[in-house]
Design a protein around this motif. Structure first.
Motif, PDB file in Angstrom:
ATOM      1  N   ARG A 151       0.862  -1.186   0.000  1.00 12.75           N
ATOM      2  CA  ARG A 151       0.000   0.000   0.000  1.00 12.75           C
ATOM      3  C   ARG A 151       0.902   1.241   0.000  1.00 12.75           C
ATOM      4  O   ARG A 151       2.023   1.210   0.490  1.00 12.75           O
ATOM      5  CB  ARG A 151      -0.925   0.027   1.217  1.00 12.75           C
ATOM      6  CG  ARG A 151      -0.194   0.062   2.537  1.00 12.75           C
ATOM      7  CD  ARG A 151      -1.131  -0.102   3.721  1.00 12.75           C
ATOM      8  NE  ARG A 151      -0.404  -0.097   4.983  1.00 12.75           N
ATOM      9  CZ  ARG A 151       0.202  -1.154   5.496  1.00 12.75           C
ATOM     10  NH1 ARG A 151       0.170  -2.299   4.844  1.00 12.75           N
ATOM     11  NH2 ARG A 151       0.839  -1.065   6.651  1.00 12.75           N
ATOM     12  N   LEU A 152       0.363   2.307  -0.556  1.00 17.01           N
ATOM     13  CA  LEU A 152       1.116   3.555  -0.650  1.00 17.01           C
ATOM     14  C   LEU A 152       0.253   4.700  -0.156  1.00 17.01           C
ATOM     15  O   LEU A 152      -0.975   4.593  -0.101  1.00 17.01           O
ATOM     16  CB  LEU A 152       1.542   3.822  -2.104  1.00 17.01           C
ATOM     17  CG  LEU A 152       2.416   2.761  -2.781  1.00 17.01           C
ATOM     18  CD1 LEU A 152       2.620   3.101  -4.240  1.00 17.01           C
ATOM     19  CD2 LEU A 152       3.752   2.629  -2.068  1.00 17.01           C
ATOM     20  N   SER A 153       0.877   5.803   0.154  1.00 18.68           N
ATOM     21  CA  SER A 153       0.138   7.014   0.522  1.00 18.68           C
ATOM     22  C   SER A 153       0.443   8.112  -0.483  1.00 18.68           C
ATOM     23  O   SER A 153       1.493   8.119  -1.134  1.00 18.68           O
ATOM     24  CB  SER A 153       0.532   7.469   1.935  1.00 18.68           C
ATOM     25  OG  SER A 153       1.854   7.979   1.948  1.00 18.68           O
ATOM     26  N   GLY A 154      -0.488   9.042  -0.582  1.00 17.95           N
ATOM     27  CA  GLY A 154      -0.285  10.150  -1.496  1.00 17.95           C
ATOM     28  C   GLY A 154       0.898  11.007  -1.116  1.00 17.95           C
ATOM     29  O   GLY A 154       1.645  11.491  -1.969  1.00 17.95           O
ATOM     30  N   VAL A 173      -3.774   3.120  -2.922  1.00 20.79           N
ATOM     31  CA  VAL A 173      -3.165   4.419  -2.618  1.00 20.79           C
ATOM     32  C   VAL A 173      -4.130   5.194  -1.716  1.00 20.79           C
ATOM     33  O   VAL A 173      -5.285   5.421  -2.084  1.00 20.79           O
ATOM     34  CB  VAL A 173      -2.885   5.228  -3.897  1.00 20.79           C
ATOM     35  CG1 VAL A 173      -2.331   6.600  -3.535  1.00 20.79           C
ATOM     36  CG2 VAL A 173      -1.902   4.487  -4.789  1.00 20.79           C
ATOM     37  N   LYS A 174      -3.653   5.576  -0.553  1.00 21.92           N
ATOM     38  CA  LYS A 174      -4.473   6.345   0.377  1.00 21.92           C
ATOM     39  C   LYS A 174      -4.161   7.825   0.205  1.00 21.92           C
ATOM     40  O   LYS A 174      -3.070   8.292   0.518  1.00 21.92           O
ATOM     41  CB  LYS A 174      -4.199   5.903   1.811  1.00 21.92           C
ATOM     42  CG  LYS A 174      -5.104   6.573   2.833  1.00 21.92           C
ATOM     43  CD  LYS A 174      -4.822   6.080   4.236  1.00 21.92           C
ATOM     44  CE  LYS A 174      -5.737   6.763   5.247  1.00 21.92           C
ATOM     45  NZ  LYS A 174      -5.467   6.303   6.637  1.00 21.92           N
ATOM     46  N   ALA A 175      -5.142   8.542  -0.313  1.00 18.45           N
ATOM     47  CA  ALA A 175      -4.968   9.989  -0.530  1.00 18.45           C
ATOM     48  C   ALA A 175      -6.343  10.610  -0.658  1.00 18.45           C
ATOM     49  O   ALA A 175      -7.307   9.959  -1.083  1.00 18.45           O
ATOM     50  CB  ALA A 175      -4.134  10.265  -1.775  1.00 18.45           C
ATOM     51  N   LEU A 198      -8.366   4.805  -5.299  1.00 20.86           N
ATOM     52  CA  LEU A 198      -8.109   6.215  -5.034  1.00 20.86           C
ATOM     53  C   LEU A 198      -9.428   6.992  -4.989  1.00 20.86           C
ATOM     54  O   LEU A 198     -10.274   6.846  -5.877  1.00 20.86           O
ATOM     55  CB  LEU A 198      -7.196   6.788  -6.115  1.00 20.86           C
ATOM     56  CG  LEU A 198      -6.744   8.225  -5.963  1.00 20.86           C
ATOM     57  CD1 LEU A 198      -5.856   8.385  -4.737  1.00 20.86           C
ATOM     58  CD2 LEU A 198      -5.988   8.675  -7.212  1.00 20.86           C
ATOM     59  N   SER A 199      -9.605   7.811  -3.976  1.00 22.67           N
ATOM     60  CA  SER A 199     -10.827   8.600  -3.826  1.00 22.67           C
ATOM     61  C   SER A 199     -10.538  10.078  -4.106  1.00 22.67           C
ATOM     62  O   SER A 199      -9.419  10.460  -4.421  1.00 22.67           O
ATOM     63  CB  SER A 199     -11.406   8.418  -2.419  1.00 22.67           C
ATOM     64  OG  SER A 199     -10.465   8.824  -1.447  1.00 22.67           O
ATOM     65  N   VAL A 215      -6.452   7.137 -15.010  1.00 18.99           N
ATOM     66  CA  VAL A 215      -6.852   7.029 -13.605  1.00 18.99           C
ATOM     67  C   VAL A 215      -8.094   6.147 -13.509  1.00 18.99           C
ATOM     68  O   VAL A 215      -8.997   6.382 -12.706  1.00 18.99           O
ATOM     69  CB  VAL A 215      -7.102   8.412 -12.970  1.00 18.99           C
ATOM     70  CG1 VAL A 215      -5.801   9.170 -12.812  1.00 18.99           C
ATOM     71  CG2 VAL A 215      -8.088   9.225 -13.806  1.00 18.99           C
ATOM     72  N   SER A 216      -8.139   5.098 -14.304  1.00 16.44           N
ATOM     73  CA  SER A 216      -9.301   4.223 -14.383  1.00 16.44           C
ATOM     74  C   SER A 216      -9.418   3.320 -13.161  1.00 16.44           C
ATOM     75  O   SER A 216      -8.442   3.095 -12.436  1.00 16.44           O
ATOM     76  CB  SER A 216      -9.213   3.374 -15.651  1.00 16.44           C
ATOM     77  OG  SER A 216      -8.037   2.580 -15.660  1.00 16.44           O
ATOM     78  N   ASP A 217     -10.635   2.806 -12.950  1.00 15.95           N
ATOM     79  CA  ASP A 217     -10.917   1.849 -11.872  1.00 15.95           C
ATOM     80  C   ASP A 217     -10.496   2.379 -10.506  1.00 15.95           C
ATOM     81  O   ASP A 217      -9.705   1.768  -9.794  1.00 15.95           O
ATOM     82  CB  ASP A 217     -10.237   0.505 -12.171  1.00 15.95           C
ATOM     83  CG  ASP A 217     -10.920  -0.248 -13.290  1.00 15.95           C
ATOM     84  OD1 ASP A 217     -11.880  -0.977 -13.011  1.00 15.95           O
ATOM     85  OD2 ASP A 217     -10.490  -0.089 -14.443  1.00 15.95           O
ATOM     86  N   ASN A 218     -11.047   3.537 -10.168  1.00 15.48           N
ATOM     87  CA  ASN A 218     -10.839   4.115  -8.846  1.00 15.48           C
ATOM     88  C   ASN A 218     -12.187   4.555  -8.288  1.00 15.48           C
ATOM     89  O   ASN A 218     -13.244   4.107  -8.767  1.00 15.48           O
ATOM     90  CB  ASN A 218      -9.858   5.293  -8.923  1.00 15.48           C
ATOM     91  CG  ASN A 218      -8.416   4.840  -9.087  1.00 15.48           C
ATOM     92  OD1 ASN A 218      -7.854   4.217  -8.200  1.00 15.48           O
ATOM     93  ND2 ASN A 218      -7.807   5.154 -10.232  1.00 15.48           N
ATOM     94  N   LYS A 219     -12.165   5.436  -7.308  1.00 10.38           N
ATOM     95  CA  LYS A 219     -13.407   5.937  -6.706  1.00 10.38           C
ATOM     96  C   LYS A 219     -13.488   7.449  -6.818  1.00 10.38           C
ATOM     97  O   LYS A 219     -13.993   8.133  -5.915  1.00 10.38           O
ATOM     98  CB  LYS A 219     -13.486   5.506  -5.239  1.00 10.38           C
ATOM     99  CG  LYS A 219     -13.592   3.999  -5.046  1.00 10.38           C
ATOM    100  CD  LYS A 219     -13.708   3.633  -3.573  1.00 10.38           C
ATOM    101  CE  LYS A 219     -13.855   2.132  -3.387  1.00 10.38           C
ATOM    102  NZ  LYS A 219     -13.953   1.752  -1.949  1.00 10.38           N
ATOM    103  N   LEU A 220     -12.996   7.974  -7.924  1.00 12.19           N
ATOM    104  CA  LEU A 220     -13.027   9.417  -8.139  1.00 12.19           C
ATOM    105  C   LEU A 220     -14.453   9.877  -8.423  1.00 12.19           C
ATOM    106  O   LEU A 220     -15.214   9.189  -9.105  1.00 12.19           O
ATOM    107  CB  LEU A 220     -12.111   9.792  -9.301  1.00 12.19           C
ATOM    108  CG  LEU A 220     -10.624   9.445  -9.109  1.00 12.19           C
ATOM    109  CD1 LEU A 220      -9.844   9.712 -10.377  1.00 12.19           C
ATOM    110  CD2 LEU A 220     -10.037  10.217  -7.936  1.00 12.19           C
TER     111      LEU A 220
END
Length: 429
Positions: A151-154, A173-175, A198-199, A215-220
């Protein structure tokens, strides 16, 4: 006259042969047209390249990368390395780690020795991320993480301020948004953060030199900002499988370099912008699984380079404006799932299997009748009388009806009675 001895003639013949050989030029054989001439044999040049920095060799060993042979000349099959040509020692400038062992550990000391790296990539390396030394973070221009680092952070990613290429895929990715990551990356040209959970929303400010955004398949969520439409050099844009909504900006027509556009699986509404006609190089357009309405614009058929057009599962209506030649030159064409869309059967054949109904004379879809079912239960839905008629019809297929059978029995009885009476009459005479 006395004849000369035979030895005299042998000497004369030998001298003539030697003279002929000295004056005749040597002719080299002509190679056949089907065979190439044999190249001259040359010795391989001796290796004059400098050795790799011993500190970096030690680091590679700690990463379980073989160093028995020069990793700059013969890199490991799983882990690619590229070195510079500096002297007296060479240094690594690119390192790719894949299928890492579970006990792999990236220490700060090891990373400091790799400050010469310009490109670092991980594939299938489920190791814990570490805090990179500041000098190391600043030296990187390319970073890739695919199914790696857990896992990564922004904030962690934002330290790579000199990146030109960033790829994070299938790694959470937590951001709170993309801006946290991209806010200080002013040299970025290609961006891929997909399948990262990603949100947030799309940033209002992006580097104008971007050529690739995925930026596909995220929660934008939210709308597409105008800043995205200012990227005149952008060739690839994939915003699919998010929660984006609103209308597709007409300003997308300003992105004249765009070739691949995917806005699929969002909640976009409204019509397909006519400004798309100003993007001459479009090759791939996917607007499927949205809530787009209105008619399908005819200008799409005028895009000469278009190969993929997916408009399925929307709320488009009207008559499909394309002819057969346009549809056949496409590699992918999908318009199914638009219940109010239809095609002109005088222009398009039903053999194309477009997934939409034919149009009537008023341009509305012809609703096909429901298919007939063969079961007795489904036929009885029309009423009991119909069920009886249906059973009678079935009986006709298996033998004569009761009326015909009764009539035949009656005739047979009468004939038998007549014969019986005749026989009685003859016996009484």
């Amino acid at each position: 006259m006395k004849q000369p001895p035979p030895l005299f003639f042998l000497l004369i013949l030998l001298s003539a042969t030697i003279a002929s050989a000295a004056t005749t030029p040597t002719v080299s054989p002509t190679p056949s047209p089907t065979s190439s001439p044999t190249p001259p044999t040359t010795k391989a040049p001796s290796s004059s390249s400098s050795p790799l920095d011993p500190e970096q060799i030690k680091t590679l060993r700690s990463l379980h990368i073989p160093t028995t042979r020069d990793p700059c000349i013969q890199p490991s099959p799983r882990n690619a390395t590229i070195c510079d040509n500096s002297k007296p020692l060479r240094h690594l400038i690119s390192l790719h780690l894949s299928n890492c062992s579970s006990d792999l550990f990236l220490s700060s000391a090891a990373l400091k020795s790799l400050s010469s790296l310009r490109s670092l990539s991980f594939t299938d390396c489920q190791v814990s991320p570490v805090r990179f030394p500041s000098q190391f973070s600043l030296s990187l221009t390319s970073f890739s993480c695919i199914r790696s680092l857990r896992r990564l952070s922004g904030v962690w990613l934002s330290r790579f301020v000199n990146l030109t290429d960033l790829t994070v895929s299938y790694t959470p990715v937590k951001a709170s948004g993309l801006y946290v990551i991209l806010g200080h990356m002013h040299q970025l040209k290609t961006l891929t953060i997909s399948h990262a959970n990603l949100s947030g929303s799309l940033p209002r400010h992006l580097n104008p030199d971007l050529t690739h955004v995925d930026v596909s398949d995220n929660k934008l969520k939210g709308k597409v900002p105008t800043s995205l439409t200012l990227l005149e050099d952008l060739k690839f844009l994939n915003l699919s499988s998010n929660g984006l909504d609103g209308e597709i900006p007409t300003e997308l027509g300003n992105m004249i370099s765009l070739k691949n556009l995917s806005l699929a699986s969002n909640s976009f509404s409204g019509s397909i912008p006519s400004s798309f006609s100003a993007i001459p190089g479009l090759v791939h357009v996917d607007l499927s699984n949205n809530q787009l309405n209105g008619s399908v614009p005819k200008f799409l058929s005028e895009l000469k380079g278009l190969k993929v057009l997916n408009l399925e599962n929307n709320q488009l209506n009207g008559v499909l404006p394309f002819n057969a030649s346009f549809i056949k030159r496409l590699a992918v064409f999908k318009v199914g799932g638009n219940s109010n869309l239809c095609y002109n059967h005088s222009v398009l054949s039903s053999k194309l299997k477009l997934g939409v109904a034919r149009c009537d004379k008023n341009g509305f879809p012809i609703v096909a009748p429901p298919p007939k079912e063969s079961s007795a239960d489904s036929e009885s839905d029309y009423g009991d009388d119909d069920a009886v008629d249906s059973s009678n019809k079935k009986e006709k297929h298996h033998g004569p009806s009761k009326v015909v059978l009764g009539f035949a029995i009656g005739i047979s009885s009468i004939v038998f009675l007549i014969i019986f009476l005749i026989l009685i009459a003859k016996c009484c005479r």
